[in-house]
Design an enzyme around this catalytic site. Structure first.
Site, mmCIF file in Angstrom:
data_model
loop_
_atom_site.group_PDB
_atom_site.id
_atom_site.type_symbol
_atom_site.label_atom_id
_atom_site.label_comp_id
_atom_site.label_asym_id
_atom_site.label_seq_id
_atom_site.Cartn_x
_atom_site.Cartn_y
_atom_site.Cartn_z
ATOM 1 N N HIS A 98 0.791 -1.117 -0.059
ATOM 2 C CA HIS A 98 0.131 0.300 -0.130
ATOM 3 C C HIS A 98 0.921 1.298 0.002
ATOM 4 O O HIS A 98 1.951 1.244 0.602
ATOM 5 C CB HIS A 98 -0.781 -0.001 1.176
ATOM 6 C CG HIS A 98 -1.956 1.093 1.119
ATOM 7 N ND1 HIS A 98 -1.761 2.307 1.523
ATOM 8 C CD2 HIS A 98 -3.348 0.956 0.854
ATOM 9 C CE1 HIS A 98 -2.930 3.057 1.310
ATOM 10 N NE2 HIS A 98 -3.712 2.209 1.013
ATOM 11 N N GLU A 170 -3.771 2.076 -7.406
ATOM 12 C CA GLU A 170 -4.387 3.035 -6.671
ATOM 13 C C GLU A 170 -3.135 4.509 -6.705
ATOM 14 O O GLU A 170 -2.275 4.511 -6.219
ATOM 15 C CB GLU A 170 -4.075 2.653 -5.030
ATOM 16 C CG GLU A 170 -4.991 1.747 -4.646
ATOM 17 C CD GLU A 170 -5.029 1.731 -3.202
ATOM 18 O OE1 GLU A 170 -6.554 1.650 -2.802
ATOM 19 O OE2 GLU A 170 -4.304 1.384 -2.337
HETATM 20 C C1 PEP Z 1 -6.889 3.108 0.250
HETATM 21 O O1 PEP Z 1 -6.401 3.459 1.567
HETATM 22 O O2 PEP Z 1 -6.430 2.187 -0.139
HETATM 23 C C2 PEP Z 1 -7.933 3.936 -0.238
HETATM 24 C C3 PEP Z 1 -8.378 3.899 -1.458
HETATM 25 O O3 PEP Z 1 -8.528 5.090 0.588
HETATM 26 P P1 PEP Z 1 -9.417 6.058 0.042
HETATM 27 O O4 PEP Z 1 -10.706 5.284 -0.523
HETATM 28 O O5 PEP Z 1 -10.043 6.756 1.345
HETATM 29 O O6 PEP Z 1 -9.073 6.950 -0.975
#
Ligand code: PEP
Length: 262
Positions: A98, A170
């Protein structure tokens, strides 16, 4: 049809009492719907895993994944948690790499590759997170960065092993910012990740999830984009009503190619 995934990443939120309260409200809601076509997960803090595993019991409508594990199988590593320890209490997968851990714990690709191996050895599914920073995107380096993250973190795995991994795209600039990636960016990056995986001989089987400010309002459009096999949700997974609205959006998707994203 590929299963659709939804992961609630609780990060360092909720006491055990709050976590139990959440599950007490969520489980009856899940029982009331047919979520059989979905792979639903909660990723709570380590300290809540056993209590939540007991609450889930045989129900299995939702499973547990951990937010991290150590890169060695066992040893004198005070304060750490091994993949085998997680598997032994019924955890089904682990988030690997992450962006918050890459940034605050300085986790690099070789370390992540070791973690993935430990997770696979323990019989769980690794969920490998990747994504570029805002600076990388501004400099047009987003694809190079994501490609490097995938190639180096998956290094040493056979194509068969890679097929058991899930990827979460992400973009760092979208996590926790409310600045969700556009459908064009999501579509482009998911197609690109699919290409990178194909080069690693792991074609269509690897699910690619999107994460970054996904919420009940934008979930339907995001989850309908091509190559989006589900969502990794941070902030919006902390409330039962918001989580269930995203589950509903996922249930509306008939296949992985729903929306035209522009
Ligand atoms: C995450 O922590 O992987 C994430 C996607 O957070 P958020 O949805 O708050 O952006």
């Amino acid at each position: 049809m590929q299963k659709k995934y939804l992961i609630g990443n609780w990060k360092m939120y909720k006491t055990t009492q709050e976590a139990i309260g959440f599950m007490g409200a969520l489980l009856p809601e899940l029982k009331a719907i047919d979520a059989g076509s979905l792979a639903l997960y909660i990723a709570p803090s380590f300290v809540h895993l056993s209590a939540i595993a007991d609450l889930i019991g045989d129900h299995q409508s939702i499973q547990l994944i951990a937010q991290n594990c150590h890169h060695e199988a066992e040893g004198a590593f005070t304060g750490e948690v091994s993949a085998a320890m997680l598997a032994a209490i019924g955890v089904k997968g682990v988030l690997i790499g992450h962006s918050e851990r890459r940034s605050y714990q300085k986790e690099d690709h070789p370390l992540l590759a070791q973690k993935i191996k430990r997770v696979l050895e323990a019989g769980m599914q690794p969920f490998l997170c990747c994504g570029e920073s805002l600076a990388a995107r501004k400099h047009g380096k987003h694809k190079t960065i994501v490609q490097q993250q995938l190639q180096e973190s998956l290094m040493g795995l056979t194509p068969k092993e890679i097929e058991t991994v899930a990827i979460a795209y992400e973009p760092v600039w979208a996590i926790g910012t409310g600045q969700v990636a556009s459908l064009t960016v999501i579509t482009e990056m998911h197609a690109f990740i699919r290409e990178v995986l194909s080069e690693l001989c792991a074609g269509e089987k690897v699910p690619i999830l999107y994460g970054g400010s996904c919420n009940p309002q934008n979930a339907k459009a995001i989850l309908g984009c091509p190559n989006v096999a589900g969502g990794l949700i941070g902030g919006a997974s902390l409330r039962v009503d918001a989580f269930m609205q995203i589950v509903a959006a996922l249930l509306e998707q008939k296949d992985g190619t729903g929306y035209s994203c522009n």
